[in-house]
Scaffold this active site. Structure first.
Site, mmCIF file in Angstrom:
data_model
loop_
_atom_site.group_PDB
_atom_site.id
_atom_site.type_symbol
_atom_site.label_atom_id
_atom_site.label_comp_id
_atom_site.label_asym_id
_atom_site.label_seq_id
_atom_site.Cartn_x
_atom_site.Cartn_y
_atom_site.Cartn_z
ATOM 1 N N HIS A 1 0.762 -1.245 0.000
ATOM 2 C CA HIS A 1 0.000 0.000 0.000
ATOM 3 C C HIS A 1 0.795 1.299 0.000
ATOM 4 C CE1 HIS A 1 -3.621 -2.317 0.384
ATOM 5 N NE2 HIS A 1 -3.176 -2.894 1.482
ATOM 6 N N LYS B 1 -4.851 -9.926 -8.030
ATOM 7 C CA LYS B 1 -5.617 -9.270 -6.981
ATOM 8 C C LYS B 1 -6.566 -8.296 -7.661
ATOM 9 C CE LYS B 1 -5.257 -6.755 -2.648
ATOM 10 N NZ LYS B 1 -4.374 -6.129 -1.644
ATOM 11 N N HIS C 1 -3.512 -3.003 7.895
ATOM 12 C CA HIS C 1 -4.563 -3.259 6.907
ATOM 13 C C HIS C 1 -5.154 -1.926 6.473
ATOM 14 C CE1 HIS C 1 -7.996 -5.042 4.884
ATOM 15 N NE2 HIS C 1 -8.780 -4.252 5.590
#
Length: 148
Positions: free
Chosen positions: A36, A67, A140
């Site tokens: 990320h 993904k 996350h």
């Protein structure tokens, strides 16, 4: 005497569990960074090329798997980590929402695209983020699907 050994065994067990949890958190944090964070932004000719390159480079587009959705944040890691502290507001569970908006690129697998030829389309944005934190580190990123 047996009581002393039981207490020592419990202490050792708690220590082992603590070390295991710390290693698991560190591994989750490293995965978060890999998936990320792209700062400074990787320079490419256009957003589709960016998404195709980054998804492969970061091991999210593989010969047998694509993904479907991923968000790359374009800020340095201390700014993101700060969301786990004073720069973030608690929401639900271990989630925190950033006070500031961050520049980002959202990469979405194109319809009809399959492994091994994962093809992505992308969108740029500047938005607040919601992240899950463990031990003060982001692990996350909650992704909302933009309409584009």
């Amino acid at each position: 005497m047996a009581h002393k050994y039981t207490r020592s065994g419990l202490t050792v067990a708690l220590f082992v569990v603590s070390v295991w949890l710390a290693l698991a958190s560190a591994k989750s944090y490293q995965k978060f960074l890999r998936e990320h964070v792209d700062y400074p932004v990787t320079q490419v000719p256009d957003i589709q090329h960016y998404c195709n390159l980054m998804m492969k480079r970061r091991n999210m587009a593989k010969p047998n798997y694509c993904k479907h959705l991923n968000t790359f944040l374009h800020v340095d890691t201390p700014q993101i980590q700060a969301v786990c502290g004073q720069a973030g507001e608690p929401t639900t569970g271990d989630l925190r929402e950033s006070e500031d908006s961050f520049p980002m690129t959202v990469c979405r697998l194109q319809k009809g695209s399959w492994a091994p030829d994962c093809q992505y389309e992308g969108a740029h944005g500047i938005e607040r983020v919601v992240i899950a934190c463990e031990e003060g580190f982001p692990v996350h990123l909650e992704t909302e699907v933009p309409d584009y």
